[in-house]
Design a protein around this motif. Structure first.
Motif, PDB file in Angstrom:
ATOM      1  N   ILE A 161      23.567 -26.267  11.844  1.00  0.00           N
ATOM      2  CA  ILE A 161      24.481 -25.843  12.863  1.00  0.00           C
ATOM      3  C   ILE A 161      25.732 -26.894  12.705  1.00  0.00           C
ATOM      4  CG2 ILE A 161      25.059 -26.560  15.448  1.00  0.00           C
ATOM      5  CD1 ILE A 161      22.134 -26.339  16.025  1.00  0.00           C
ATOM      6  N   ASP A 162      26.008 -27.685  11.876  1.00  0.00           N
ATOM      7  CA  ASP A 162      27.299 -28.331  11.570  1.00  0.00           C
ATOM      8  C   ASP A 162      27.693 -27.488  10.173  1.00  0.00           C
ATOM      9  OD1 ASP A 162      26.896 -30.452  13.370  1.00  0.00           O
ATOM     10  OD2 ASP A 162      26.268 -31.895  11.855  1.00  0.00           O
ATOM     11  N   TYR A 163      26.995 -26.975   9.512  1.00  0.00           N
ATOM     12  CA  TYR A 163      27.542 -26.116   8.314  1.00  0.00           C
ATOM     13  C   TYR A 163      28.156 -24.628   8.967  1.00  0.00           C
ATOM     14  CZ  TYR A 163      27.663 -23.653   4.048  1.00  0.00           C
ATOM     15  OH  TYR A 163      28.109 -23.148   2.882  1.00  0.00           O
ATOM     16  N   ALA A 164      27.687 -24.296  10.199  1.00  0.00           N
ATOM     17  CA  ALA A 164      28.043 -23.031  10.808  1.00  0.00           C
ATOM     18  C   ALA A 164      29.257 -23.301  11.426  1.00  0.00           C
ATOM     19  CB  ALA A 164      26.882 -22.410  11.685  1.00  0.00           C
ATOM     20  N   GLN A 165      29.661 -24.306  11.610  1.00  0.00           N
ATOM     21  CA  GLN A 165      30.802 -24.499  12.507  1.00  0.00           C
ATOM     22  C   GLN A 165      32.212 -23.779  11.821  1.00  0.00           C
ATOM     23  OE1 GLN A 165      31.774 -28.595  13.291  1.00  0.00           O
ATOM     24  NE2 GLN A 165      30.049 -28.768  14.993  1.00  0.00           N
ATOM     25  N   PRO A 166      32.890 -23.203  12.526  1.00  0.00           N
ATOM     26  CA  PRO A 166      32.937 -23.069  13.772  1.00  0.00           C
ATOM     27  C   PRO A 166      32.191 -22.046  14.620  1.00  0.00           C
ATOM     28  CG  PRO A 166      34.984 -22.109  12.927  1.00  0.00           C
ATOM     29  CD  PRO A 166      34.127 -22.381  11.836  1.00  0.00           C
ATOM     30  N   LEU A 167      31.558 -21.293  14.061  1.00  0.00           N
ATOM     31  CA  LEU A 167      30.524 -20.543  14.752  1.00  0.00           C
ATOM     32  C   LEU A 167      29.550 -20.829  15.768  1.00  0.00           C
ATOM     33  CD1 LEU A 167      29.400 -18.093  11.792  1.00  0.00           C
ATOM     34  CD2 LEU A 167      31.574 -18.121  12.931  1.00  0.00           C
ATOM     35  N   GLY A 168      29.362 -20.375  16.895  1.00  0.00           N
ATOM     36  CA  GLY A 168      28.378 -20.649  17.798  1.00  0.00           C
ATOM     37  C   GLY A 168      26.989 -20.296  17.242  1.00  0.00           C
ATOM     38  N   VAL A 169      25.983 -21.146  17.868  1.00  0.00           N
ATOM     39  CA  VAL A 169      24.660 -21.088  17.294  1.00  0.00           C
ATOM     40  C   VAL A 169      23.560 -20.834  18.372  1.00  0.00           C
ATOM     41  CG1 VAL A 169      22.701 -22.128  16.088  1.00  0.00           C
ATOM     42  CG2 VAL A 169      25.077 -22.488  15.267  1.00  0.00           C
ATOM     43  N   THR A 170      22.844 -19.789  18.241  1.00  0.00           N
ATOM     44  CA  THR A 170      21.870 -19.493  19.199  1.00  0.00           C
ATOM     45  C   THR A 170      20.409 -20.260  18.393  1.00  0.00           C
ATOM     46  OG1 THR A 170      22.750 -17.679  20.387  1.00  0.00           O
ATOM     47  CG2 THR A 170      20.318 -17.855  20.582  1.00  0.00           C
ATOM     48  N   PHE A 171      19.615 -21.067  18.970  1.00  0.00           N
ATOM     49  CA  PHE A 171      18.416 -21.354  18.456  1.00  0.00           C
ATOM     50  C   PHE A 171      17.380 -20.209  19.112  1.00  0.00           C
ATOM     51  CE2 PHE A 171      14.285 -23.261  17.976  1.00  0.00           C
ATOM     52  CZ  PHE A 171      14.636 -24.353  16.941  1.00  0.00           C
ATOM     53  N   HIS A 172      16.661 -19.485  18.077  1.00  0.00           N
ATOM     54  CA  HIS A 172      15.926 -18.488  18.436  1.00  0.00           C
ATOM     55  C   HIS A 172      14.380 -18.723  18.843  1.00  0.00           C
ATOM     56  CE1 HIS A 172      14.122 -19.182  14.488  1.00  0.00           C
ATOM     57  NE2 HIS A 172      14.962 -18.475  13.599  1.00  0.00           N
ATOM     58  N   ARG A 173      13.666 -17.592  18.985  1.00  0.00           N
ATOM     59  CA  ARG A 173      12.415 -17.640  19.653  1.00  0.00           C
ATOM     60  C   ARG A 173      11.207 -18.450  19.006  1.00  0.00           C
ATOM     61  NH1 ARG A 173       9.662 -12.858  21.811  1.00  0.00           N
ATOM     62  NH2 ARG A 173       8.152 -14.398  22.463  1.00  0.00           N
ATOM     63  N   ALA A 174      11.729 -19.281  17.617  1.00  0.00           N
ATOM     64  CA  ALA A 174      10.861 -20.135  16.970  1.00  0.00           C
ATOM     65  C   ALA A 174      10.797 -21.262  18.002  1.00  0.00           C
ATOM     66  CB  ALA A 174      11.629 -20.880  15.729  1.00  0.00           C
ATOM     67  N   PHE A 175      11.489 -21.176  19.254  1.00  0.00           N
ATOM     68  CA  PHE A 175      11.447 -22.149  20.287  1.00  0.00           C
ATOM     69  C   PHE A 175      10.093 -22.064  20.909  1.00  0.00           C
ATOM     70  CE2 PHE A 175      11.559 -23.249  24.876  1.00  0.00           C
ATOM     71  CZ  PHE A 175      12.183 -24.716  24.750  1.00  0.00           C
ATOM     72  N   ASP A 176       9.405 -20.639  21.011  1.00  0.00           N
ATOM     73  CA  ASP A 176       8.456 -20.361  21.546  1.00  0.00           C
ATOM     74  C   ASP A 176       7.032 -20.795  20.929  1.00  0.00           C
ATOM     75  OD1 ASP A 176       9.600 -19.294  24.094  1.00  0.00           O
ATOM     76  OD2 ASP A 176       9.796 -17.351  23.005  1.00  0.00           O
ATOM     77  N   LEU A 177       7.194 -21.059  19.687  1.00  0.00           N
ATOM     78  CA  LEU A 177       6.108 -21.694  18.866  1.00  0.00           C
ATOM     79  C   LEU A 177       6.018 -23.128  18.754  1.00  0.00           C
ATOM     80  CD1 LEU A 177       6.552 -19.605  15.729  1.00  0.00           C
ATOM     81  CD2 LEU A 177       5.372 -18.989  17.834  1.00  0.00           C
ATOM     82  N   THR A 178       6.756 -23.986  19.832  1.00  0.00           N
ATOM     83  CA  THR A 178       6.825 -25.139  20.033  1.00  0.00           C
ATOM     84  C   THR A 178       5.606 -25.477  20.913  1.00  0.00           C
ATOM     85  OG1 THR A 178       8.489 -25.497  21.498  1.00  0.00           O
ATOM     86  CG2 THR A 178       8.936 -25.654  19.066  1.00  0.00           C
ATOM     87  N   PRO A 179       4.703 -26.831  20.727  1.00  0.00           N
ATOM     88  CA  PRO A 179       3.655 -27.123  21.650  1.00  0.00           C
ATOM     89  C   PRO A 179       4.317 -27.612  22.970  1.00  0.00           C
ATOM     90  CG  PRO A 179       4.203 -29.005  19.947  1.00  0.00           C
ATOM     91  CD  PRO A 179       5.000 -27.976  19.655  1.00  0.00           C
ATOM     92  N   ASP A 180       5.280 -28.309  23.142  1.00  0.00           N
ATOM     93  CA  ASP A 180       5.962 -28.723  24.523  1.00  0.00           C
ATOM     94  C   ASP A 180       7.503 -28.307  24.702  1.00  0.00           C
ATOM     95  OD1 ASP A 180       7.106 -30.239  26.532  1.00  0.00           O
ATOM     96  OD2 ASP A 180       5.847 -31.962  26.120  1.00  0.00           O
ATOM     97  N   PRO A 181       7.437 -27.230  25.547  1.00  0.00           N
ATOM     98  CA  PRO A 181       9.005 -26.597  25.714  1.00  0.00           C
ATOM     99  C   PRO A 181      10.025 -27.683  26.378  1.00  0.00           C
ATOM    100  CG  PRO A 181       7.354 -25.996  27.535  1.00  0.00           C
ATOM    101  CD  PRO A 181       6.430 -26.709  26.747  1.00  0.00           C
ATOM    102  N   LEU A 182       9.753 -28.353  27.253  1.00  0.00           N
ATOM    103  CA  LEU A 182      10.622 -29.399  27.674  1.00  0.00           C
ATOM    104  C   LEU A 182      11.156 -30.339  26.652  1.00  0.00           C
ATOM    105  CD1 LEU A 182       9.271 -30.189  31.477  1.00  0.00           C
ATOM    106  CD2 LEU A 182      11.045 -28.710  30.357  1.00  0.00           C
ATOM    107  N   GLU A 183      10.152 -30.754  25.783  1.00  0.00           N
ATOM    108  CA  GLU A 183      10.469 -31.807  24.481  1.00  0.00           C
ATOM    109  C   GLU A 183      11.069 -30.871  23.601  1.00  0.00           C
ATOM    110  OE1 GLU A 183       8.390 -34.166  20.861  1.00  0.00           O
ATOM    111  OE2 GLU A 183       7.082 -33.196  22.380  1.00  0.00           O
ATOM    112  N   ALA A 184      10.933 -29.520  23.295  1.00  0.00           N
ATOM    113  CA  ALA A 184      11.667 -28.789  22.418  1.00  0.00           C
ATOM    114  C   ALA A 184      13.143 -28.567  22.772  1.00  0.00           C
ATOM    115  CB  ALA A 184      10.981 -27.479  22.153  1.00  0.00           C
TER     116      ALA A 184
END
Length: 242
Positions: free
Chosen positions: A109-132
């Motif tokens: 994300i730091d490398y991508a600056q100044p571009l915006g960044v979306t975290f994709h649906r890898a999020f849905d593969l995590t064990p705890d959504p609130l921790e993620a």
């Protein structure tokens, strides 16, 4: 309420614009769930489409645990997205245990600056959504694309609500997976800030001769058909959101 169209072609991006969408997530690799699109496609979309353009940066299909060489590919692809005028990129890195890898994701994300960044649906593969959620916020992404850790966003309504409450305005929550005009209002009621859809349809390709028993990529929906984002489906959802 923002509407983002996941597009795999220039045609689909043009349809997203004509339908009144707010943003495009440009992808390649349909059969792999979305990978980095070609430089040629990124450049042409930027020339022809005025919508905000976010480019998927994923070097391959499969899991989201990357080695050093794959991370270098990701950085090179971010360079290409910057070169051709993208507004943002879509990425995410997990650990072998399925946690959001804060250190590596934050570095990208730091490398991508100044571009915006979306975290994709890898999020849905995590064990705890609130921790993620907390890990993605710590990494510095501006939004999370999620189906609420279910097969489709309408099935993940409860988790979507929990994420919106827990985020408390610190990060944008965007619902994706099975989104259409018929469920847009139900999804919007969770408090999410954006909807993400392909509006997919298939039509026959131009090629007429196909030898039996030969496929270029194995598990592709139908090599004799062309995937595109259907203008009418996109318009219906945009109108539903309005």
């Amino acid at each position: 309420m923002q509407v983002e169209v996941c597009a795999y072609s220039l045609e689909s991006c043009l349809n997203a614009q004509a339908a009144g969408a707010h943003r495009v997530e440009l992808c390649g690799g349909l059969g792999e769930g979305g990978t980095t699109p070609s430089a040629g496609l990124i450049g042409l979309v930027r020339e022809r489409v005025e919508l905000a353009l976010y480019v998927m940066v994923r070097p391959r299909g499969g899991d989201f645990v990357y080695d050093a060489l794959e991370e270098e590919v990701i950085r090179r692809d971010i360079d290409v997205a910057k070169k051709y005028g993208a507004d943002g990129v879509v990425l995410g890195v997990l650990t072998a245990q399925g946690q959001v890898d804060v250190v590596r994701t934050r570095a990208l994300i730091d490398y991508a600056q100044p571009l915006g960044v979306t975290f994709h649906r890898a999020f849905d593969l995590t064990p705890d959504p609130l921790e993620a959620l907390e890990r993605v916020i710590e990494a510095g992404a501006e939004r999370i694309l999620t189906s609420g850790q279910r097969a489709s966003a309408p099935e993940g309504l409860d988790v979507l609500r929990q994420l919106v409450i827990a985020a408390s305005g610190r990060i944008e929550i965007m619902a994706g997976g099975g989104v259409n005009a018929g469920n847009a209002a139900q999804l919007a009621a969770t408090g999410i800030q954006a909807l993400h859809l392909t509006g997919k349809a298939f039509r026959p390709g131009r090629q007429q001769y196909f030898p039996a028993g030969i496929s270029m990529a194995g598990e592709v929906p139908d090599e004799r058909s062309i995937l595109y984002s259907k203008l009418e489906s996109l318009r219906e959802l945009v109108e539903a959101v309005r």
